[in-house]
Design an enzyme around this catalytic site. Sequence first.
Site, mmCIF file in Angstrom:
data_model
loop_
_atom_site.group_PDB
_atom_site.id
_atom_site.type_symbol
_atom_site.label_atom_id
_atom_site.label_comp_id
_atom_site.label_asym_id
_atom_site.label_seq_id
_atom_site.Cartn_x
_atom_site.Cartn_y
_atom_site.Cartn_z
ATOM 1 C CG ASP A 83 29.186 36.170 -11.875
ATOM 2 O OD1 ASP A 83 29.518 37.161 -11.198
ATOM 3 O OD2 ASP A 83 28.089 35.606 -11.770
ATOM 4 C CD GLU A 119 25.870 41.097 -2.541
ATOM 5 O OE1 GLU A 119 25.690 42.319 -2.545
ATOM 6 O OE2 GLU A 119 26.491 40.494 -3.437
#
Lengths: 275, 408
Positions: free
Chosen positions: A61, A50
Amino acid sequence: MTTRIERRFAALKAEGRAALVTFTMSGDPDYASSLALAKALPKAGADLIELGMPFTDPMADGVAIQAAGLRALKGGQTLIKTLAMVREFRQDNDDTPIVLMGYYNPIYIYGVDKFLVDAKAAGVDGLIVVDLPPEEDVELCLPALKAGLNFIRLATPTTDDKRLPAVLNNTSGFVYYVSIAGITGTAAPDASKVTAAVERIKRHTKLPVAVGFGVRNAESARAIAAGADGVVVGSALIDVLRANLDAEGKAGPNMVKAVTALVADIAAGVRSAKR
Amino acid sequence: MTVQQQPNSFRTGPDERGHFGNFGGRFVAETLMPNILELEKAYAAAKADPAYQKEMDYHLKHFVGRPSPLYFAERLTAKFGGAKIYFKREDLNHTGAHKVNNVTGQIMLALRMGKKRIIAETGAGMHGVATATLCAKFGLPCVVYMGAVDVERQQPNVLRMKMLGAEVRPVTSGSHTLKDAMNEALRDWVTNVSDTFYCIGTVAGPHPYPAMVRDFQCVIGNETREQMQEAEGRLPDSLIACIGGGSNAMGLFHPFLDDRSVEIFGVEAAGHGVTTGLHAASIAGGRPGVLHGNRTYLLMDADGQITEAHSISAGLDYPGIGPEHAWLNDMGRVKFLSATDDEAVAAFQLCSQLEGIIPALEPAHALARVFDLAPKLPKDHLMVVNMSGRGDKDLDSVAQFLESKKKK
């Protein structure tokens, strides 16, 4: 037609082990170092890669990935360069699946149709776009499926049995189970709860289920791998990368080696899981 | 932008998916989706419940001090010799701005939903103060995220929030301002989904926030309608308000959107000037994109990275605008103007000295445009300015600004 992602999960299922999925930020801390790291990941044991597409405002995040994104942007990374990086990666690796992960705005500004054509041509296999829930499927998910890319959706502890079918409906490639309600890089999940959650998701889908959030080392990866089809590790790798930057934020000489060493360690954990 | 086909009514949005034309929507992480759907359902039920409305009216009257006056600004009117200028006095609300109207509605909804903890983001600190105030009144723990830059320049409001028992968390991620405070609030919400209510301060964010905050702020426009009928026996001819996210403006505008005789102006913050790149004017200097749960006009670079907004006013220092404003702009129903830091400060001084009202820097941006619109209009033109907040919090910023100009 199957994608690299589907072929890779099928092969690992035949081998009887879980996949190790690594997350690193493209362009962190600069294009060349980040590409060198990406190229070294499969050999270290990454089964799927990824790559983060940096964004100024990554609302799901934690600090590690936020900082990685800002470093990449400071280093001049753009979505155009992320696609270029995938193309360079593909020059000597045609079988490791690549999933781009990030937020919608840079893709929207690039232009959805043009992005899908360019991503497919570059060798991208799937997309994870954090701020596109099924309610917004017409934006990118449906066009991506039509373009032959997998659209991988996140399922979370808050996704109950009633909502799961909606989440899984247009998901393809694999399901990414976020093992805690929270941002990336926080608390380690309880492995027994994770196994139960994976079983719950599997009652609704035939797709492989990869589990992420909170995996930091071989031990936590082994525990998760016992009950899932894949283990995702991100913040822990980024922490090691950051520790190998010099005072000016440039990649130190041992950066790739240090990150791949942790990948190899975690890969050993994944491969030794009892299933 | 070409004006699209006009709808029969401008007041029916959003659609069931939260869209105003191409704008709005629900661009959030999956973790938040169940919460957002729960909120949408709870708000729809509350909206239909007369008991909820009645209780809100009670608090707005006795705690907030509504209705706020519609005040004839006689000396400014005389000075410009044109339109008759009225101020809708949201600055007289408890806590000193329009923000409390929305917070009252949301906190009462949070209580109905059984939520145990309130979080909010704030720029200038007015929304943070309003949230801290209602949380004190109803005994709820309150965490306010505020950009570290804003904590620095809005100290009086930081002290007020703390005095009211709220925890102020300075945000040092990203550019340390309002957009980053909103990111942090969203991260908190993702982490504490089950017990926490996120009290958003403006008409932005994922559906249902833009519509819900608008509904709570419509008390401004509804009162203005009645008060103008009483004062002049007719509707106003024009409305003008400053726009950051745009909640004070939407509250004034929305009840008049279908009165086509009423001209409507929104004023964005032009900072150092829209052509300098140092501004907060998303409509004048931005383009459509996706941030904080909705599609709207945003300030960004060619790669879709969000750029920093610049304004002397912390309350307008946001790189986006509410999605309904974006739609009203594209439909041509609201005209968007802008005012620079210099113009806002000049208006701030003039209003203080001629009317005895120290405006917040935010509505001073609207006043700056009133000063060039009003002289050109006939004496029987009725213009309403939303005096969205008071300027006590801005005295330091203005003094510093004037001092730095003197040195140049």
